[in-house]
Motif scaffolding. Structure first.
Motif, PDB file in Angstrom:
ATOM      1  N   ALA A 115       0.845  -1.188   0.000  1.00  0.00           N
ATOM      2  CA  ALA A 115       0.000   0.000   0.000  1.00  0.00           C
ATOM      3  C   ALA A 115       0.881   1.240   0.000  1.00  0.00           C
ATOM      4  O   ALA A 115       2.004   1.230   0.521  1.00  0.00           O
ATOM      5  N   ARG A 116       0.370   2.288  -0.595  1.00  0.00           N
ATOM      6  CA  ARG A 116       1.120   3.539  -0.701  1.00  0.00           C
ATOM      7  C   ARG A 116       1.529   4.061   0.679  1.00  0.00           C
ATOM      8  O   ARG A 116       2.620   4.600   0.863  1.00  0.00           O
ATOM      9  N   ARG A 117       0.664   3.909   1.678  1.00  0.00           N
ATOM     10  CA  ARG A 117       0.915   4.468   2.997  1.00  0.00           C
ATOM     11  C   ARG A 117       1.599   3.500   3.946  1.00  0.00           C
ATOM     12  O   ARG A 117       1.534   3.659   5.164  1.00  0.00           O
ATOM     13  N   ALA A 118       2.250   2.491   3.418  1.00  0.00           N
ATOM     14  CA  ALA A 118       2.952   1.531   4.271  1.00  0.00           C
ATOM     15  C   ALA A 118       4.064   2.220   5.055  1.00  0.00           C
ATOM     16  O   ALA A 118       4.770   3.080   4.527  1.00  0.00           O
ATOM     17  N   ARG A 119       4.208   1.843   6.313  1.00  0.00           N
ATOM     18  CA  ARG A 119       5.288   2.333   7.164  1.00  0.00           C
ATOM     19  C   ARG A 119       5.894   1.150   7.883  1.00  0.00           C
ATOM     20  O   ARG A 119       5.180   0.264   8.346  1.00  0.00           O
ATOM     21  N   PHE A 120       7.212   1.141   8.009  1.00  0.00           N
ATOM     22  CA  PHE A 120       7.893  -0.001   8.614  1.00  0.00           C
ATOM     23  C   PHE A 120       8.847   0.504   9.688  1.00  0.00           C
ATOM     24  O   PHE A 120       9.876   1.106   9.385  1.00  0.00           O
ATOM     25  N   ILE A 121       8.493   0.271  10.939  1.00  0.00           N
ATOM     26  CA  ILE A 121       9.321   0.708  12.074  1.00  0.00           C
ATOM     27  C   ILE A 121       9.530  -0.484  12.984  1.00  0.00           C
ATOM     28  O   ILE A 121       8.588  -1.048  13.546  1.00  0.00           O
ATOM     29  N   LEU A 122      10.781  -0.902  13.147  1.00  0.00           N
ATOM     30  CA  LEU A 122      11.091  -2.053  13.987  1.00  0.00           C
ATOM     31  C   LEU A 122      10.923  -1.679  15.462  1.00  0.00           C
ATOM     32  O   LEU A 122      11.493  -0.695  15.920  1.00  0.00           O
ATOM     33  N   PRO A 123      10.147  -2.465  16.213  1.00  0.00           N
ATOM     34  CA  PRO A 123       9.931  -2.152  17.618  1.00  0.00           C
ATOM     35  C   PRO A 123      11.005  -2.791  18.515  1.00  0.00           C
ATOM     36  O   PRO A 123      11.716  -3.704  18.099  1.00  0.00           O
ATOM     37  N   LYS A 124      11.084  -2.302  19.725  1.00  0.00           N
ATOM     38  CA  LYS A 124      11.889  -2.954  20.756  1.00  0.00           C
ATOM     39  C   LYS A 124      10.948  -3.788  21.606  1.00  0.00           C
ATOM     40  O   LYS A 124      10.023  -3.263  22.215  1.00  0.00           O
ATOM     41  N   ILE A 125      11.182  -5.077  21.655  1.00  0.00           N
ATOM     42  CA  ILE A 125      10.284  -5.986  22.361  1.00  0.00           C
ATOM     43  C   ILE A 125      10.979  -6.496  23.621  1.00  0.00           C
ATOM     44  O   ILE A 125      12.006  -7.168  23.540  1.00  0.00           O
ATOM     45  N   GLU A 126      10.423  -6.172  24.767  1.00  0.00           N
ATOM     46  CA  GLU A 126      10.987  -6.656  26.030  1.00  0.00           C
ATOM     47  C   GLU A 126      10.698  -8.142  26.182  1.00  0.00           C
ATOM     48  O   GLU A 126       9.648  -8.636  25.760  1.00  0.00           O
ATOM     49  N   ARG A 127      11.607  -8.848  26.803  1.00  0.00           N
ATOM     50  CA  ARG A 127      11.507 -10.301  26.857  1.00  0.00           C
ATOM     51  C   ARG A 127      10.303 -10.800  27.645  1.00  0.00           C
ATOM     52  O   ARG A 127       9.849 -11.928  27.449  1.00  0.00           O
ATOM     53  N   HIS A 128       9.746  -9.965  28.547  1.00  0.00           N
ATOM     54  CA  HIS A 128       8.618 -10.408  29.352  1.00  0.00           C
ATOM     55  C   HIS A 128       7.265 -10.034  28.742  1.00  0.00           C
ATOM     56  O   HIS A 128       6.226 -10.439  29.254  1.00  0.00           O
ATOM     57  N   ARG A 129       7.272  -9.274  27.618  1.00  0.00           N
ATOM     58  CA  ARG A 129       6.014  -8.813  27.040  1.00  0.00           C
ATOM     59  C   ARG A 129       5.342  -9.928  26.237  1.00  0.00           C
ATOM     60  O   ARG A 129       5.981 -10.565  25.383  1.00  0.00           O
ATOM     61  N   PRO A 130       4.055 -10.175  26.458  1.00  0.00           N
ATOM     62  CA  PRO A 130       3.347 -11.216  25.694  1.00  0.00           C
ATOM     63  C   PRO A 130       3.243 -10.830  24.214  1.00  0.00           C
ATOM     64  O   PRO A 130       3.046  -9.663  23.873  1.00  0.00           O
ATOM     65  N   ILE A 131       3.352 -11.806  23.353  1.00  0.00           N
ATOM     66  CA  ILE A 131       3.235 -11.604  21.913  1.00  0.00           C
ATOM     67  C   ILE A 131       2.339 -12.686  21.337  1.00  0.00           C
ATOM     68  O   ILE A 131       2.258 -13.797  21.872  1.00  0.00           O
ATOM     69  N   LYS A 132       1.638 -12.360  20.245  1.00  0.00           N
ATOM     70  CA  LYS A 132       0.708 -13.319  19.642  1.00  0.00           C
ATOM     71  C   LYS A 132       0.450 -12.947  18.193  1.00  0.00           C
ATOM     72  O   LYS A 132       0.405 -11.765  17.849  1.00  0.00           O
ATOM     73  N   LEU A 133       0.255 -13.957  17.368  1.00  0.00           N
ATOM     74  CA  LEU A 133      -0.107 -13.735  15.961  1.00  0.00           C
ATOM     75  C   LEU A 133      -1.517 -13.141  15.893  1.00  0.00           C
ATOM     76  O   LEU A 133      -2.430 -13.558  16.609  1.00  0.00           O
TER      77      LEU A 133
END
Length: 517
Positions: A115-133
């Motif tokens: 998409a024209r308005r795509a933005r890509f910024i890599l986050p900093k993920i702390e090891r204790h933060r929950p993540i999910k698809l």
């Protein structure tokens, strides 16, 4: 900003991962002779960079050839480095971000902007933060690789290496980085890098809370997403331009099969019943005013007033769906026939066909018929009482009625007739045609004193068997039930209908359970 190599991957003993950037394959980079500007021709249009520095020009030219390691192209001078980074930020909609690894010859994964308005910024993920698809993400095969897509995302993830797809599959339930790394049998830094790309591309969510079991994720309680299921939001996002890069319009010439998709479906074998052809001049003189028809037009679920006749059915189909004329358009190998009918269709393709299921209609025996719009006739194709009953029961439930409709008209679509020239938006346009034809049938039936009821759903499996069609070459896409208009709801009185009540409770529950379960 476009960061370089992360500090964490540098200090570990693991092989180093690094960031690669390239331009989308469809981007063309042209530098004018004097070097005053660079022109980029992209999927979204042309972009011009005025007065580019040598570093900007070299970076874009190298990125147009394939993925490059930014550390190898970014200049050491801080001011020049920032200028290149700003240019890449402005071109985010065409910059592909890939994760490389020193032990692998190619990228692990790539985030391709769609998409024209795509933005890509890599986050900093702390090891204790929950993540999910994300529950809207879906994986599929494409051109020999696995692709991860979501209607909420403006990037498409290409999973080049098995370790990337392995990490994705382990994110089906909430977890944390250390547990994910252990389950994947991979180092924590590598897993962190992969997950950061998945988050930046909009495929993985970072939750709130310290425990995966009690974590809260934004999309789970988002009132804006609550009305949407995955497949409906994906269908919406892919049937309108703006949030995808799928091709629209004519397919490549070697995929066009318009010549094998006739303008009118060949008449099937079976007993043939010519239909009544009214005189249009008489109809124009007898019909109620259009405004009166519009105001009286509504779905009628009460089919107890009687059965339509063969003559009424013939008049309805003649006025709403017949072929009025045929015309040859195009030239040479791309020439084809188009038809003109009473309802509109994009480019006069008319991919819809009609099947008439007769429960009770004076002058026609019970059975399932195909309508020939050119010859204006019905062909009896199926006498199966089982399949006839199934079609009518589904229609009864879909209408919210207390009895089976006397007549059911089902619309099917021959996709080869339409998709060859409208790839990417073909099916969504077919559904728009269904609404147009339903409205036309509704208005004509109302003017005739019949009881129409456009249905919200039908059973494609039953329809395929009952109509003897090859799914998915031809698919059922819409239905309308038909009866005789009750006297209390005549055009002159226009009394609002009461909410439907179900007197045959056992049958309704039985059919509903069959549909849902």
């Amino acid at each position: 900003m476009v960061p370089g190599r992360s500090q964490e991957t540098v200090v570990t003993s693991e092989p180093v991962s690094y960031r690669l950037c390239s331009l989308r394959e469809d981007v063309m980079v042209e530098v004018d002779g004097g070097g005053d500007f660079i022109m980029l021709t992209t999927h979204w249009g042309d972009a011009t960079i005025a007065q580019p520095t040598e570093a900007v020009r070299e970076s874009l030219e190298r990125m147009s050839l394939g993925p490059v390691r930014l550390d190898n192209v970014l200049p050491r001078d801080p001011a020049e480095r920032r200028r290149v980074e700003r240019v890449l930020e402005l071109l985010n909609g065409v910059v592909v971000h890939s994760l490389g690894h020193e032990e692998m010859s190619g990228p692990v994964l790539s985030a391709v902007p769609i998409a024209r308005r795509a933005r890509f910024i890599l986050p900093k993920i702390e090891r204790h933060r929950p993540i999910k698809l994300s529950k809207f993400a879906a994986m599929r095969a494409s051109e020999g690789e696995l692709v991860l897509e979501s209607p909420l995302a403006r990037h498409r993830l290409i999973l080049h290496r098995p370790i990337a797809s392995q990490v994705v599959t382990l994110l089906g339930r909430a977890t944390v980085l250390p547990d994910l790394a252990a389950a994947a049998n991979l180092g924590l830094p590598m897993v962190r890098e992969i997950v950061s790309y998945l988050v930046a591309a909009g495929m993985v969510l970072i939750g709130i809370g310290d425990s995966p079991t009690s974590a809260r994720f934004a999309e789970d309680n988002d009132p804006l997403l609550a009305p949407w299921t995955h497949h409906e939001l994906l269908f919406h996002s892919r049937s309108r331009i703006g949030r995808h890069d799928n091709p629209l319009g004519a397919m490549p010439s070697d995929m066009r099969q318009i010549q094998v998709a006739p303008a009118v479906k060949p008449v099937p074998d079976g007993p043939r019943f010519p239909l009544y052809r009214p005189t249009l001049a008489e109809l124009a003189a007898m019909d109620p005013p259009f405004t009166e028809v519009i105001e009286a037009n509504r779905a009628i679920r009460d089919f107890s007033a009687g059965d339509p006749t063969q003559q009424q059915l013939g008049e309805l189909l003649f006025r709403a769906a017949r072929v009025r004329s045929m015309t040859q358009v195009g030239q040479d190998d791309l020439s084809y026939l188009v038809t003109d009918r009473p309802y509109p269709s994009v480019a006069d393709r008319y991919e819809l066909d009609l099947y008439v299921t007769v429960n009770s209609c004076a002058g026609l025996s019970r059975g399932i018929y195909h309508y020939d719009p050119q010859g204006h006739a019905l062909t009896l194709i199926n006498r199966s009482e089982t399949e006839l009953a199934e079609l009518l029961d589904v229609a009864m439930v879909a209408a919210g009625s207390r009895q089976r409709p006397p007549v059911l008209i089902t619309m099917t679509a021959r996709m080869a007739r339409f998709a060859c020239s409208y790839g990417g938006i073909a099916y969504s346009t077919v559904l728009e045609h269904v609404g147009v034809l339903q409205q036309t049938l509704h208005l004509v039936a109302t003017a005739m004193g019949l009881a129409p009821c456009a249905l919200a759903f039908g059973d494609s499996e039953i329809a395929s068997d009952a109509f003897l069609i090859d799914w998915p070459a031809e698919v059922s896409v819409g239905e309308i039930a038909l009866g005789v208009r009750p006297e209390v709801d005549s055009l002159k009185k226009n009394r609002p209908l009461e909410m439907p009540c179900f007197t045959d409770t056992k049958r309704h529950v039985k059919v509903t359970d069959k549909l849902l379960y």
